[in-house]
Scaffold this active site. Structure first.
Site, mmCIF file in Angstrom:
data_model
loop_
_atom_site.group_PDB
_atom_site.id
_atom_site.type_symbol
_atom_site.label_atom_id
_atom_site.label_comp_id
_atom_site.label_asym_id
_atom_site.label_seq_id
_atom_site.Cartn_x
_atom_site.Cartn_y
_atom_site.Cartn_z
ATOM 1 N N ILE A 1 -1.344 -8.357 -24.598
ATOM 2 C CA ILE A 1 0.059 -7.945 -24.702
ATOM 3 C C ILE A 1 0.402 -7.852 -25.879
ATOM 4 O O ILE A 1 1.241 -6.533 -26.907
ATOM 5 C CB ILE A 1 0.555 -8.049 -23.486
ATOM 6 C CG1 ILE A 1 0.239 -7.797 -22.002
ATOM 7 C CG2 ILE A 1 2.152 -8.132 -23.543
ATOM 8 C CD1 ILE A 1 0.814 -9.210 -21.139
ATOM 9 N N ASN B 1 -4.035 -19.145 -13.791
ATOM 10 C CA ASN B 1 -5.084 -20.502 -14.678
ATOM 11 C C ASN B 1 -3.229 -20.991 -14.218
ATOM 12 O O ASN B 1 -2.164 -20.301 -13.865
ATOM 13 C CB ASN B 1 -4.098 -19.764 -16.511
ATOM 14 C CG ASN B 1 -2.821 -19.158 -16.701
ATOM 15 O OD1 ASN B 1 -2.156 -19.391 -16.557
ATOM 16 N ND2 ASN B 1 -2.856 -18.392 -16.954
ATOM 17 N N ASP C 1 -7.434 -13.806 -19.699
ATOM 18 C CA ASP C 1 -8.331 -13.074 -21.098
ATOM 19 C C ASP C 1 -8.608 -11.772 -20.300
ATOM 20 O O ASP C 1 -8.860 -10.936 -20.822
ATOM 21 C CB ASP C 1 -9.202 -14.083 -21.618
ATOM 22 C CG ASP C 1 -7.720 -14.611 -22.560
ATOM 23 O OD1 ASP C 1 -7.388 -14.137 -23.322
ATOM 24 O OD2 ASP C 1 -8.522 -15.915 -22.416
ATOM 25 N N LYS D 1 -4.651 -16.303 -34.561
ATOM 26 C CA LYS D 1 -3.669 -15.680 -33.921
ATOM 27 C C LYS D 1 -2.480 -15.376 -34.572
ATOM 28 O O LYS D 1 -2.324 -14.095 -34.336
ATOM 29 C CB LYS D 1 -3.267 -16.839 -32.270
ATOM 30 C CG LYS D 1 -5.041 -16.710 -32.044
ATOM 31 C CD LYS D 1 -3.799 -17.621 -30.219
ATOM 32 C CE LYS D 1 -5.018 -17.424 -29.189
ATOM 33 N NZ LYS D 1 -4.916 -18.414 -28.166
ATOM 34 N N LYS E 1 -2.983 -11.113 -35.167
ATOM 35 C CA LYS E 1 -2.412 -10.554 -33.926
ATOM 36 C C LYS E 1 -0.630 -10.029 -34.935
ATOM 37 O O LYS E 1 -0.361 -8.698 -34.203
ATOM 38 C CB LYS E 1 -1.710 -11.073 -32.756
ATOM 39 C CG LYS E 1 -2.943 -11.472 -31.997
ATOM 40 C CD LYS E 1 -2.325 -12.575 -30.582
ATOM 41 C CE LYS E 1 -3.363 -13.120 -30.327
ATOM 42 N NZ LYS E 1 -4.280 -12.051 -28.788
#
Length: 409
Positions: free
Chosen positions: A314, A214, A284, A344, A348
């Site tokens: 991660i 990216n 991803d 998120k 997460k």
């Protein structure tokens, strides 16, 4: 008003083609209201003239250690005491070697040894000279003694080589000084803390010559590492492939893939870290099966199908393993930025998430400025658009305050 207003800055210029850039640095400093005194080495005189530097700084230029007109009052010691900051730009390999060895055989090295002011180096040299183990050892020695450094930058050099060794641009040095060193003192409230920060992209191999990645430049993560280190933290910076040089005093671990990055994160946490910041833009997906030979183009086919599988998450993995007391994530989004970031944060198991809109061309990936929204379970904060270095200082302060309030609850 600039933080540099009324600051007394001693600017040392050593021998190198980048010496001409120091003229612009002097202009920026004096425009901000700083009082600038220039010191030249003998080598620098081959690249810039004393008359030019005197005209720009408005002060006589010093270059001689034993100047009878100045030494009647121990002038070199007085000059060392006068400076609030000492900046060496450019700092040549020769100067760094002599400074690391504690030599005082010219005015500039003598001043650096005699001063109690912060010293900042902006290294500039051929890429091979910068990479040489002797130069790296000298840089490490100086960093361990508290000497600060900005750069060098990566790119084309006057000799025709390409690589790390270019002097950081004057505007960036000015920003660093204004944001980080111009305060009366930088608080060392992170002393004894260990911060682990990821930065840059990951690179997922398709075959030996192709990969998935990216546009992340790593600038935000590197700025955060520098900001935390300046406040006294021990910082481990785990970085994907970028063209940046790690801030002096920061432990750099280079990785490529998401699997490599996860392993490096887990190894960095031999015991629980105080803060983990996932600023890297982790791919991803990765190839389900990487080709060990270059994949050949099929002349009778116009399409190629690749089978991808999910990469490890991660930051979610580290959060689940309780790898850090404070878990901070980044959410780079192109739409519904706040909503996705909040999702998120919860999903997460994070303490804080920093959201930025990477669809904007003026901030985010590959830009020098950024604008973010900081979200915790209790509140949302949106600092103004700023350079990534300035924003990093604000974010580190915000994270520190969050950890303090959390520990008090």
């Amino acid at each position: 008003m600039s933080n540099l207003a009324a600051k007394r800055i001693l600017l040392g210029i050593t021998g190198g083609i980048a010496a001409y850039k120091s003229i612009e640095l002097i202009r920026l400093l004096t425009k901000a209201g700083a009082d600038v005194q220039v010191v030249l080495t003998d080598g620098a005189k081959a690249f810039v003239t004393e008359m030019t530097l005197q005209a720009v700084s408005g002060k006589p230029v010093r270059s001689t250690l034993l100047d009878p007109t100045a030494e009647a009052g121990m002038g070199h010691i007085e000059l060392a005491k006068w400076a609030d900051l000492i900046v060496i730009a450019p700092a040549s390999a020769d100067f760094m070697a002599r400074y690391a060895q504690g030599m005082a055989n010219d005015l500039l090295t003598t001043l650096c040894l005699a001063t109690e002011a912060p010293v900042l180096l902006a290294p500039a040299m051929n890429q091979a000279m910068w990479r040489h183990p002797a130069t790296q050892a000298n840089a490490d020695t100086l960093a361990q003694r508290g000497v600060l450094s900005v750069g060098p930058a990566d790119g084309a050099q006057a000799c025709g080589d390409v690589g790390p060794g270019r002097m950081t641009e004057p505007a960036d040095i000015f920003t660093y000084l204004n944001d980080n060193l111009a305060a009366e003192s930088i608080p060392q409230d992170l002393n004894g803390q260990h911060w682990v920060i990821t930065a840059g992209p990951t690179m997922e191999a398709i075959d030996p010559v192709r990969y998935i990645s990216n546009h992340s430049s790593g600038k935000m993560g590197y700025a955060l590492a520098q900001a935390a280190q300046l406040r006294g933290a021990k910082v481990t910076l785990i970085s994907g492939p970028v063209t940046l040089s790690a801030p002096q005093g920061v432990t750099l671990v280079k990785v490529k893939s998401a699997d490599d990055m996860l392993t490096a994160c887990q190894q960095a946490m031999t015991k629980t870290a105080d803060v983990f910041i996932g600023a890297a833009a982790v791919a991803d997906f990765k190839m389900k099966s990487q080709s060990h030979q270059k994949m050949k183009k099929q002349t009778n086919r116009d399409e190629l199908q690749l089978t991808l599988v999910k990469n490890p998450d991660i930051i979610a993995t580290i959060a689940e393993q309780k790898g850090a007391n404070c878990m901070v994530g980044f959410a780079a989004e192109t739409q519904d930025v706040i909503a996705y970031a909040k999702g998120k944060l919860e999903r997460k198991g994070l303490d804080m998430i920093i959201a930025n809109d990477v669809s904007r061309s003026d901030i985010g990936f590959n830009q020098d400025e950024n604008q973010v929204t900081v979200i915790t379970h209790e509140k949302t904060w949106s600092p103004e658009k700023a350079s990534k270095q300035q924003l990093a200082m604000q974010l580190v302060e915000h994270i520190y305050q969050h950890t303090q309030s959390s520990s008090a609850d």
